[in-house]
Design a protein around this motif. Sequence first.
Motif, mmCIF file in Angstrom:
data_model
loop_
_atom_site.group_PDB
_atom_site.id
_atom_site.type_symbol
_atom_site.label_atom_id
_atom_site.label_comp_id
_atom_site.label_asym_id
_atom_site.label_seq_id
_atom_site.Cartn_x
_atom_site.Cartn_y
_atom_site.Cartn_z
ATOM 1 N N ALA A 134 0.831 -1.205 0.000
ATOM 2 C CA ALA A 134 0.000 0.000 0.000
ATOM 3 C C ALA A 134 0.866 1.256 0.000
ATOM 4 O O ALA A 134 2.071 1.209 0.257
ATOM 5 N N ALA A 135 0.238 2.397 -0.320
ATOM 6 C CA ALA A 135 0.916 3.692 -0.195
ATOM 7 C C ALA A 135 0.920 4.060 1.279
ATOM 8 O O ALA A 135 -0.126 4.318 1.871
ATOM 9 N N LEU A 136 2.110 4.071 1.885
ATOM 10 C CA LEU A 136 2.217 4.242 3.325
ATOM 11 C C LEU A 136 2.904 5.543 3.692
ATOM 12 O O LEU A 136 3.768 6.033 2.957
ATOM 13 N N PRO A 137 2.549 6.104 4.846
ATOM 14 C CA PRO A 137 3.282 7.263 5.379
ATOM 15 C C PRO A 137 4.641 6.793 5.884
ATOM 16 O O PRO A 137 4.979 5.604 5.743
ATOM 17 N N PRO A 138 5.461 7.662 6.490
ATOM 18 C CA PRO A 138 6.741 7.211 7.054
ATOM 19 C C PRO A 138 6.552 5.959 7.904
ATOM 20 O O PRO A 138 5.666 5.905 8.758
ATOM 21 N N THR A 139 7.368 4.958 7.650
ATOM 22 C CA THR A 139 7.172 3.634 8.255
ATOM 23 C C THR A 139 8.494 3.099 8.794
ATOM 24 O O THR A 139 9.512 3.143 8.107
ATOM 25 N N ILE A 140 8.438 2.579 10.024
ATOM 26 C CA ILE A 140 9.586 1.934 10.655
ATOM 27 C C ILE A 140 9.254 0.461 10.855
ATOM 28 O O ILE A 140 8.175 0.127 11.361
ATOM 29 N N LEU A 141 10.154 -0.410 10.455
ATOM 30 C CA LEU A 141 9.996 -1.833 10.739
ATOM 31 C C LEU A 141 10.638 -2.124 12.093
ATOM 32 O O LEU A 141 11.769 -1.718 12.350
ATOM 33 N N LEU A 142 9.906 -2.816 12.945
ATOM 34 C CA LEU A 142 10.383 -3.143 14.286
ATOM 35 C C LEU A 142 10.471 -4.660 14.414
ATOM 36 O O LEU A 142 9.473 -5.362 14.229
ATOM 37 N N ASN A 143 11.656 -5.158 14.698
ATOM 38 C CA ASN A 143 11.938 -6.595 14.795
ATOM 39 C C ASN A 143 12.105 -7.261 13.435
ATOM 40 O O ASN A 143 12.394 -8.454 13.376
ATOM 41 N N ASN A 144 11.882 -6.538 12.354
ATOM 42 C CA ASN A 144 12.117 -7.060 11.006
ATOM 43 C C ASN A 144 13.350 -6.401 10.411
ATOM 44 O O ASN A 144 13.602 -5.216 10.663
ATOM 45 N N ARG A 145 14.087 -7.132 9.608
ATOM 46 C CA ARG A 145 15.176 -6.531 8.859
ATOM 47 C C ARG A 145 14.620 -5.530 7.849
ATOM 48 O O ARG A 145 13.512 -5.705 7.338
ATOM 49 N N PRO A 146 15.357 -4.481 7.526
ATOM 50 C CA PRO A 146 14.868 -3.510 6.539
ATOM 51 C C PRO A 146 14.734 -4.149 5.165
ATOM 52 O O PRO A 146 15.435 -5.113 4.837
ATOM 53 N N VAL A 147 13.801 -3.619 4.379
ATOM 54 C CA VAL A 147 13.621 -4.047 2.990
ATOM 55 C C VAL A 147 13.876 -2.847 2.094
ATOM 56 O O VAL A 147 13.948 -1.708 2.558
ATOM 57 N N ALA A 148 13.990 -3.098 0.795
ATOM 58 C CA ALA A 148 14.386 -2.044 -0.136
ATOM 59 C C ALA A 148 13.454 -0.847 -0.064
ATOM 60 O O ALA A 148 13.894 0.312 -0.053
ATOM 61 N N ARG A 149 12.146 -1.083 0.001
ATOM 62 C CA ARG A 149 11.196 0.024 -0.008
ATOM 63 C C ARG A 149 11.121 0.726 1.345
ATOM 64 O O ARG A 149 10.823 1.920 1.419
ATOM 65 N N PHE A 150 11.392 0.004 2.415
ATOM 66 C CA PHE A 150 11.330 0.578 3.762
ATOM 67 C C PHE A 150 12.645 0.271 4.477
ATOM 68 O O PHE A 150 12.751 -0.713 5.218
ATOM 69 N N PRO A 151 13.650 1.119 4.250
ATOM 70 C CA PRO A 151 14.982 0.851 4.807
ATOM 71 C C PRO A 151 15.143 1.246 6.270
ATOM 72 O O PRO A 151 16.209 1.014 6.844
ATOM 73 N N SER A 152 14.124 1.841 6.867
ATOM 74 C CA SER A 152 14.223 2.234 8.273
ATOM 75 C C SER A 152 13.732 1.089 9.153
ATOM 76 O O SER A 152 12.594 0.632 9.012
ATOM 77 N N ALA A 153 14.587 0.635 10.068
ATOM 78 C CA ALA A 153 14.226 -0.507 10.901
ATOM 79 C C ALA A 153 15.004 -0.479 12.201
ATOM 80 O O ALA A 153 16.118 0.036 12.271
#
Length: 328
Positions: A134-153
């Motif tokens: 989906a089209a997401l606002p600023p997103t942090i992954l918690l407990n997951n490794r970063p992915v290309a589209r969401f590098p913040s983790a």
Amino acid sequence: MVTLQQIAFHAGCSLATVSRVLKGDGPVSAEMVRRVRRAAAELGYRPPSSAGAAGVRTRPVVGVLVPSVTNPVFAASLAGIQHRLQAAKHGVLIAQSNYNPASEAAAVAALLEQRPTGLILTLCNAETSRALSAALPPTILLNNRPVARFPSAVTVDNHRAGYEITRHILAHRHSRILFVSGYFTSSDRARLRYEGYCAAMQDARLAPFPAMEIPFVHGYEHLELAGVMERHRPTAIIASNDLLAVGVMAALRREGLSVPSDVSVAGFDGIAIGRLMNPTLTTMAMPDTDMGVAAAAMLLDIAENASECRHLCLDHRLYLGETVRAVS
């Protein structure tokens, strides 16, 4: 009330560009995203709630998705998130997936209806989750490794943790070590811990056993180990989390086996119940509360200050309980 036109003027771009950035919909360069978010933050803009009256400011919120709100690990992370966001005068909206990858997209869609400042997501598998399409606002992954589209983790090194706790048990002269886990499709954390176990076993020139996988939900209380104990005859069992380790110990007692005299047991997470048990649980403790605080701080920094995306990996540590003993 701050208008989109004011943001566009402040950022030096078109109204359409501002709209695309704030809605998270459409092609916009990373530099322009940072400029628009910085302009919005400096002007004090808050998106209106879909339930509120037009032009009325509401308290900003952050959406959080976790697999379970009853698991002490995620409860600790939520406490850290809420503590940091309260200081920033943000509310917290919580959704849970119940360890079901198929329910994540709907849970995130429900959070997005409240127009959050951003999202903090713990996903079953960040590489395959439909929630990230989906089209997401600023997103942090918690407990997951970063992915290309969401590098913040914000993460820990689960593979390394699995490797180290296996090495600890190997150092007590165990060679038949079984790994019991919730389904890997429901937790890439558990899968990484198992892969760390496999690496440690292979480095010791021992063949790792196939993981015994059970449901995360309702699987712990009815755990049956008779078949796997007869088949593999392990002298030690590593559980993919501490709650499951407690279930393993109960299942071993039902088989007439004692921990650690007959079978050693270890887990991951470092939840309080493990330290209250007799014997105390040997576990790889994770900084769950600190991870929540860090994820919330990172999200606010990205959403309001247009800071660069980054990956923060926190340290785990071995808690030497009494459930692992040396074999003669």
